[in-house]
Enzyme design. Structure first.
Site, short mmCIF file in Angstrom:
data_model
loop_
_atom_site.label_atom_id
_atom_site.label_comp_id
_atom_site.label_asym_id
_atom_site.label_seq_id
_atom_site.Cartn_x
_atom_site.Cartn_y
_atom_site.Cartn_z
N LEU A 137 0.83 -1.07 0.09
CA LEU A 137 0.15 0.03 0.02
C LEU A 137 0.89 1.35 -0.08
O LEU A 137 0.39 2.35 -0.60
CB LEU A 137 -0.92 -0.21 1.40
CG LEU A 137 -1.94 -1.18 1.16
CD1 LEU A 137 -2.69 -1.07 2.53
CD2 LEU A 137 -2.85 -0.85 0.00
N GLY A 138 2.07 1.05 0.41
CA GLY A 138 2.87 2.37 0.61
C GLY A 138 4.16 2.13 1.40
O GLY A 138 3.95 1.09 2.46
N GLY A 174 7.60 4.28 3.87
CA GLY A 174 8.19 5.37 4.27
C GLY A 174 9.64 4.97 5.07
O GLY A 174 10.10 3.89 4.77
N GLY A 175 10.21 5.93 5.69
CA GLY A 175 11.51 5.82 6.35
C GLY A 175 11.27 4.62 7.24
O GLY A 175 12.35 3.99 7.49
N MET A 176 10.27 4.44 8.10
CA MET A 176 10.11 3.53 8.96
C MET A 176 9.57 2.16 8.83
O MET A 176 9.74 1.37 9.38
CB MET A 176 9.33 4.10 10.21
CG MET A 176 10.03 5.33 11.03
SD MET A 176 11.39 5.14 11.89
CE MET A 176 10.83 3.73 13.28
N VAL A 178 4.00 -0.69 4.44
CA VAL A 178 2.38 -0.83 4.86
C VAL A 178 1.79 -1.71 3.75
O VAL A 178 1.91 -1.46 2.64
CB VAL A 178 1.55 0.17 5.14
CG1 VAL A 178 0.17 -0.20 5.28
CG2 VAL A 178 2.11 1.04 6.13
N LYS A 208 1.69 -3.28 8.78
CA LYS A 208 2.73 -2.34 8.49
C LYS A 208 3.87 -3.12 9.21
O LYS A 208 4.24 -3.66 10.36
CB LYS A 208 2.72 -1.14 9.81
CG LYS A 208 4.08 -0.09 9.60
CD LYS A 208 3.86 1.16 10.53
CE LYS A 208 4.89 1.94 10.35
NZ LYS A 208 4.75 3.18 11.28
N ASP A 238 3.80 13.17 14.84
CA ASP A 238 4.25 13.33 13.34
C ASP A 238 3.24 13.65 12.43
O ASP A 238 2.56 12.84 11.42
CB ASP A 238 4.61 11.97 13.08
CG ASP A 238 5.53 12.00 11.53
OD1 ASP A 238 5.96 13.16 11.14
OD2 ASP A 238 5.59 10.90 11.15
#
Length: 350
Positions: A18-19, A21-23, A26, A41, A132
Site C-alpha cells: 500500500l505504501g 516510508g522511512g520507518m 504498509v 505495517k 508526526d
C-alpha cells in the site's frame, strides 16, 4: 524480503503493498482467521528499539476509540521484525490527494481539519501525543472521512522518549518550533503540525517549504508563512495554529469553533491573543483584542502566576523575535557540529 502470499504471524496473508516510508512498509493483507482485510505495517528500522516503537504504536492507538483514528488490532513478530496489524481503510493519503488532484478548496479543508482536531483532542485527553501529523499520515476515505494514522512515534505519558540517533522524530516541515529548540513535545506541538498540514492542503505545499533542511529549520524559527489567496478563508485558523510560541497557539476547541463558522459561512468568533511577558512577580499575559466577538482564551496554560490585563494594541515583541533568531543561530550551529562529527567518524573508520 517480504513477498505476496507470505503469511505473517501464522495468520495474516500479504496481498499487496500500500505504501512505504522511512520507518516501514504498509501492506494490504487478509486476516485468515476472521476472514477480513487488514493493513499490516512492516517495521524496517534496524535499530534495537524497533520492537519498542511498534509496541508503542499498538499501545497508543489501542487506547483510542475515535472514528478519525485508525484502529490497531494486533502486533506480531516475523523474521525478527515487529508487524503492526491495523484497520484497513480504503483511501488515499492527503499527500496523494494534493499531489494528484491539487490543493483542497477551503471548505473541504475545513471539514478535514475539524475531524483531525477532534481526533487529536481525543488523543491528548488520553495522554497521547502523535508527534508526526502531516499529509502523509492523514487518510481521506469515501465521503471525505479523515483518518489519522501512524502513531508509531506517538508519546504516551509515562513512557521514555524515543528519538533517532542525532535528531528528532518527525518530518522537518511539520515539526513545531519548540521541538527544534530542544523542548519536549506538548499537545500544542501537534496542533502546530495540524496547522502546517492544513496549510499544505490548501496551498499545495507546507508553509515553510525549502529545498534545504537547514533552511526549513531557519524558516520555521524565524519567518511567518504567507497565507496564499486560495487559503484566505482559513487565515484565522492557520495563523492561530502556526504561532511560534506554544503558549500563544490556538487551542483545539477554539480552532474547531472557527472551522465550524467557516463551514456555516458566518464570521468566526475570534478570541483575544495572549502575549506572555516576564514581570517581577511572575508571568503577566497582556491580551490584544481581536476583531469580532471574544469567545474565550486562545493560549495554553502558562507556568507561574498569571495576571490577565487587556490592551487595545498588540504588545511589541522585539525581545521575543530576538530570542527566536538567537534560537535559529544556535540550531544552525548544532546542525553544523552534527555534520562535522559525522565526517570525523567516517574518516576515523577508514
Amino acid at each position: 524480503m517480504t513477498r505476496t502470499d507470505q503469511v505473517i504471524g501464522g495468520r495474516y496473508r500479504v496481498l499487496a503493498e500500500l505504501g512505504r516510508g522511512g520507518m516501514g512498509v504498509v501492506w494490504r493483507a487478509e486476516d485468515t482467521f476472521l476472514g477480513r482485510q487488514v493493513a499490516v505495517k512492516e517495521v524496517l528500522s534496524p535499530s534495537g528499539d524497533a520492537a519498542r516503537r511498534a509496541m508503542r504504536e499498538a499501545r497508543s492507538a489501542a487506547r483510542l476509540s475515535h472514528p478519525s483514528v485508525v484502529k490497531v488490532f494486533d502486533v506480531v513478530e516475523e523474521d525478527g521484525r515487529p508487524w503492526v496489524v491495523m484497520e484497513y481503510v480504503e483511501a488515499r493519503s492527503l499527500h496523494e490527494v494534493i499531489k494528484q488532484d491539487g490543493p483542497l478548496p477551503p471548505e473541504r479543508a475545513a471539514r478535514v481539519g475539524r475531524q483531525l482536531l477532534s481526533a487529536l483532542d481525543a488523543a491528548h485527553r488520553a495522554g497521547i501525543l502523535h508527534r508526526d501529523v502531516k499529509p502523509g499520515n492523514v487518510l481521506l476515505a469515501k465521503g471525505d472521512r479523515a483518518v489519522l494514522t501512524d502513531f508509531g512515534i506517538a508519546l504516551m505519558e509515562g513512557d521514555a522518549t524515543l528519538t533517532r540517533a542525532g535528531g528528532l522524530l518527525g518530518s522537518p516541515a511539520y515539526i513545531a518550533p519548540e521541538r527544534f529548540l530542544g523542548e519536549r513535545a506538548v499537545p500544542a506541538s501537534d496542533l502546530w503540525a495540524l496547522g502546517a498540514t492544513l496549510y499544505a492542503a490548501t496551498s499545495g505545499r507546507p508553509p515553510f517549504h525549502r529545498d534545504d533542511p537547514a533552511a526549513v529549520l531557519g524558516a520555521v524559527l524565524n519567518e511567518e508563512p504567507p497565507i496564499p489567496p486560495q487559503a484566505q478563508a482559513l487565515r484565522p485558523v492557520l495563523e492561530g495554529l502556526l504561532r511560534k510560541d506554544p503558549r500563544e497557539r490556538m487551542r483545539a476547541g477554539v480552532a474547531e469553533a472557527v472551522l465550524v463558522a467557516i463551514l456555516e459561512d458566518r464570521p468566526p468568533r475570534l478570541p483575544p491573543v495572549a502575549h506572555p511577558q516576564a514581570t517581577g512577580g511572575g508571568t503577566e499575559t497582556t491580551t490584544a483584542i481581536a476583531d469580532g466577538p471574544v469567545a474565550g482564551p486562545i493560549a495554553g496554560p502558562v507556568a507561574g502566576p498569571v495576571a490577565a490585563t487587556t490592551a487595545l494594541s498588540v504588545v511589541p515583541e522585539r525581545d521575543g523575535e530576538l530570542s527566536w533568531r538567537l534560537g535559529g543561530v544556535l540550531a544552525y550551529a548544532g546542525m553544523a557540529l552534527l555534520l562535522l562529527g559525522s565526517l570525523f567518524v567516517l574518516l576515523s573508520s577508514r
